[in-house]
Design a protein around this motif. Structure first.
Motif, mmCIF file in Angstrom:
data_model
loop_
_atom_site.group_PDB
_atom_site.id
_atom_site.type_symbol
_atom_site.label_atom_id
_atom_site.label_comp_id
_atom_site.label_asym_id
_atom_site.label_seq_id
_atom_site.Cartn_x
_atom_site.Cartn_y
_atom_site.Cartn_z
ATOM 1 N N TYR A 212 -24.096 25.199 -8.479
ATOM 2 C CA TYR A 212 -24.264 26.030 -7.290
ATOM 3 C C TYR A 212 -24.004 25.040 -6.123
ATOM 4 O O TYR A 212 -25.115 24.290 -5.767
ATOM 5 C CB TYR A 212 -25.318 26.941 -7.021
ATOM 6 C CG TYR A 212 -25.652 27.711 -6.074
ATOM 7 C CD1 TYR A 212 -24.696 27.970 -5.078
ATOM 8 C CD2 TYR A 212 -26.843 28.014 -5.562
ATOM 9 C CE1 TYR A 212 -24.693 28.673 -3.939
ATOM 10 C CE2 TYR A 212 -27.133 28.907 -4.373
ATOM 11 C CZ TYR A 212 -26.110 29.258 -3.725
ATOM 12 O OH TYR A 212 -26.233 29.839 -2.526
ATOM 13 N N LEU A 213 -23.003 24.659 -5.705
ATOM 14 C CA LEU A 213 -22.787 23.746 -4.539
ATOM 15 C C LEU A 213 -22.680 24.508 -3.267
ATOM 16 O O LEU A 213 -21.731 25.049 -2.725
ATOM 17 C CB LEU A 213 -21.331 22.986 -4.526
ATOM 18 C CG LEU A 213 -20.993 21.669 -3.676
ATOM 19 C CD1 LEU A 213 -22.040 20.880 -3.725
ATOM 20 C CD2 LEU A 213 -19.429 21.235 -4.318
ATOM 21 N N SER A 214 -24.007 24.676 -2.600
ATOM 22 C CA SER A 214 -24.245 25.330 -1.502
ATOM 23 C C SER A 214 -24.063 24.603 -0.179
ATOM 24 O O SER A 214 -25.114 23.856 0.261
ATOM 25 C CB SER A 214 -25.508 25.885 -1.594
ATOM 26 O OG SER A 214 -26.190 26.781 -0.545
ATOM 27 N N PHE A 215 -22.956 24.507 0.331
ATOM 28 C CA PHE A 215 -22.850 23.723 1.507
ATOM 29 C C PHE A 215 -23.466 23.965 2.663
ATOM 30 O O PHE A 215 -23.700 25.111 3.079
ATOM 31 C CB PHE A 215 -21.176 23.549 2.036
ATOM 32 C CG PHE A 215 -20.540 22.716 1.058
ATOM 33 C CD1 PHE A 215 -20.750 21.330 1.041
ATOM 34 C CD2 PHE A 215 -19.440 23.067 0.216
ATOM 35 C CE1 PHE A 215 -19.899 20.413 0.198
ATOM 36 C CE2 PHE A 215 -18.689 22.203 -0.573
ATOM 37 C CZ PHE A 215 -18.933 20.904 -0.527
ATOM 38 N N SER A 216 -23.981 23.079 3.649
ATOM 39 C CA SER A 216 -24.719 23.477 4.987
ATOM 40 C C SER A 216 -23.358 23.729 5.730
ATOM 41 O O SER A 216 -23.550 24.280 6.478
ATOM 42 C CB SER A 216 -25.266 22.205 5.403
ATOM 43 O OG SER A 216 -26.427 21.963 4.870
ATOM 44 N N ALA A 217 -22.237 23.093 5.460
ATOM 45 C CA ALA A 217 -21.187 23.091 6.265
ATOM 46 C C ALA A 217 -20.412 24.226 6.405
ATOM 47 O O ALA A 217 -20.487 25.252 5.174
ATOM 48 C CB ALA A 217 -20.023 21.868 5.780
#
Ligand code: CA
Length: 462
Positions: A212-217
């Motif tokens: 789960y690559l949960s970007f801030s961006a």
């Protein structure tokens, strides 16, 4: 009954459900697909190449999208961060377990009796990781390592600086590796997310993984590297564009790693935003009206694509009414895991639609509610209900920008949707927490302004 006992008891329930839910024993040597869920934060609908942006180039996302399927009518279940993420990870309307608003800054989180997709995948042989933003609770039982994730690198709150900054241990912006405080010392958070993801992918070896690559961006604060800013013309959108560019670069790094390890074809990749773009980060939701936090299409209709190597002979574009709630059952199906009979998911397995063995709308209706504002999508119709104000009805087939309120003209359609909303609400519970009264007032005023097609009076209580 003590809260500790309740916690232990609920954990036993989750474990028991998972045990009975597993149709087969985990097979660690199988060729189960890897699954990567890439979540952008507050990304505008029109701010990637594959969605039509002429300003912001996203070559890595565009390459995935062009080899996958773009969903043109996909929605998240909330128009703000935390409840949207609760819906994605549990596969359930988050209003059914009290997670209707953003988490307040104290010790609450997503109902621990809810099973997450990470719980399910881990119980079936996957190694699981979340990298980046969590925002589903900060105390022990709500942390990622308590919710199905073997590995966590990131922060527990809703946003943080993109640069090295030593928030103290316990701060919602502090960075942790699992439960250990590990202050961020990198150059730029988005780039470090990619490096950390790639290290996890390498460590997973031959075991199937869920990342789960949960970007801030591109959520605020508006922080970008100078070299990225230099790629875009000076404007109020320059920093935002550079943040999206950096996110795309990070996606490219992960894809390159998958290629190096010969894993790209056996990896199901889904990309979406957790809610519509926000005026705070200067995002662009055109051609839709509205933005983060409100019930117009720009609030909850998001960029969304699925890529799965050569696994599927699928359409380039899918127009059916779809939801982020569909990811849970889709991931189960991709992994060959039978849905436990007692797991009350609200989504639909999208694989048959991608494979063209099913056509039409995965959902006849979708529902949205945060406190005083609720909405229904019914095919191409949209109903918005604003407490202490009234209703608005739009025919999106003729009016996709939601400008012509037909509430007084089409009472049969309106009645049908009002009834459907009230029926759906019978399954909701009282919110476990609410947003502050000043924010609720601002949200109310924004809805009034949008319904009346007038200028927004204010975007925050300040
Ligand atoms: Ca968000």
């Amino acid at each position: 009954m003590s809260s500790r006992f309740l916690l232990a008891f609920s954990s036993i329930i989750v474990c028991f459900r998972l045990v009975i839910g597993c149709s087969t024993k985990p097979d660690l040597t199988s060729d189960k697909p890897n699954i990567i869920l890439i979540l952008a934060d507050d990304l505008g609908n029109n701010d990637t190449g594959f969605q039509g942006s002429t300003l912001i180039k996203t070559p890595n996302l565009d390459a995935l999208a062009s080899n996958g399927t773009i969903f043109s009518d996909a929605h998240v279940s909330a128009t703000v961060c935390s409840p949207s993420r609760a819906g994605i990870l549990t596969g359930r309307y988050q209003q059914f377990f009290g997670h209707e608003a953003n988490i307040p800054p104290h010790h609450l989180g997503t109902d621990t009796t809810q099973v997450t997709i990470a719980d399910m995948l881990r119980a079936n042989g996957y190694t699981t990781s979340i990298i980046g933003k969590w925002h589903l609770g900060e105390t022990y039982s709500y942390q990622p390592n308590s919710r199905g994730f073997d590995h966590f690198w990131g922060y527990l709150g809703g946003h943080r600086s993109y640069f090295a900054e030593n928030y103290p241990e316990g701060h919602h912006m502090a960075v942790y590796t699992n439960r250990t405080y590990t202050p961020f010392t990198g150059n730029y958070f988005t780039d470090t997310q990619a490096d950390t993801a790639n290290a996890f992918i390498e460590r997973s070896g031959d075991k199937p993984f869920f990342l789960y690559l949960s970007f801030s961006a591109p959520h605020a604060p508006l922080h970008a590297l100078e070299e990225d800013k230099a790629l875009f013309p000076k404007s109020e959108r320059q920093v935002y564009a550079a943040m999206v560019w950096a996110m795309d670069r990070a996606v490219g790094k992960v894809v390159q790693k998958l290629k190096e390890l010969n894993k790209l074809d056996n990896t199901l990749i889904v990309f979406l935003s957790d809610n519509g773009g926000s005026p705070v980060n200067n995002s662009n939701n055109l051609p839709f009206k509205g933005f983060k936090g409100n019930k117009f299409e720009g609030g909850h209709r998001v960029p969304f694509f699925v890529h799965w190597g050569n696994k599927m002979n699928s359409e380039k574009k899918f127009d059916g009414l779809s939801s982020s709630l569909d990811l849970f059952p889709t991931f189960l199906a991709a992994a060959g895991i039978e849905k436990p009979a007692d797991l009350p998911l609200n989504g639909v397995n999208l694989l048959p639609y991608l494979e063209k063995t099913k056509t039409g709308n995965p959902h006849e209706q979708l529902f949205f509610r945060k406190e005083l504002a609720a909405a229904v999508r019914d095919a191409n119709w949209k109903l918005i209900r604003l407490d202490d104000f009234g209703y608005a009805l739009y025919d999106l087939s003729k009016d996709p920008y939601e400008t012509k309120n037909l509430i007084s003209e089409d009472s049969e359609q309106a009645h049908k949707m009002k009834s459907a909303l009230e029926q759906w609400e019978k399954s909701t519970v009282k919110p476990w927490w609410n947003e502050s009264k000043p924010w609720q007032k601002v949200t109310f005023d924004i809805h009034v302004d949008l319904i009346k097609n007038q200028a927004i009076r204010r975007l925050s209580p300040k």
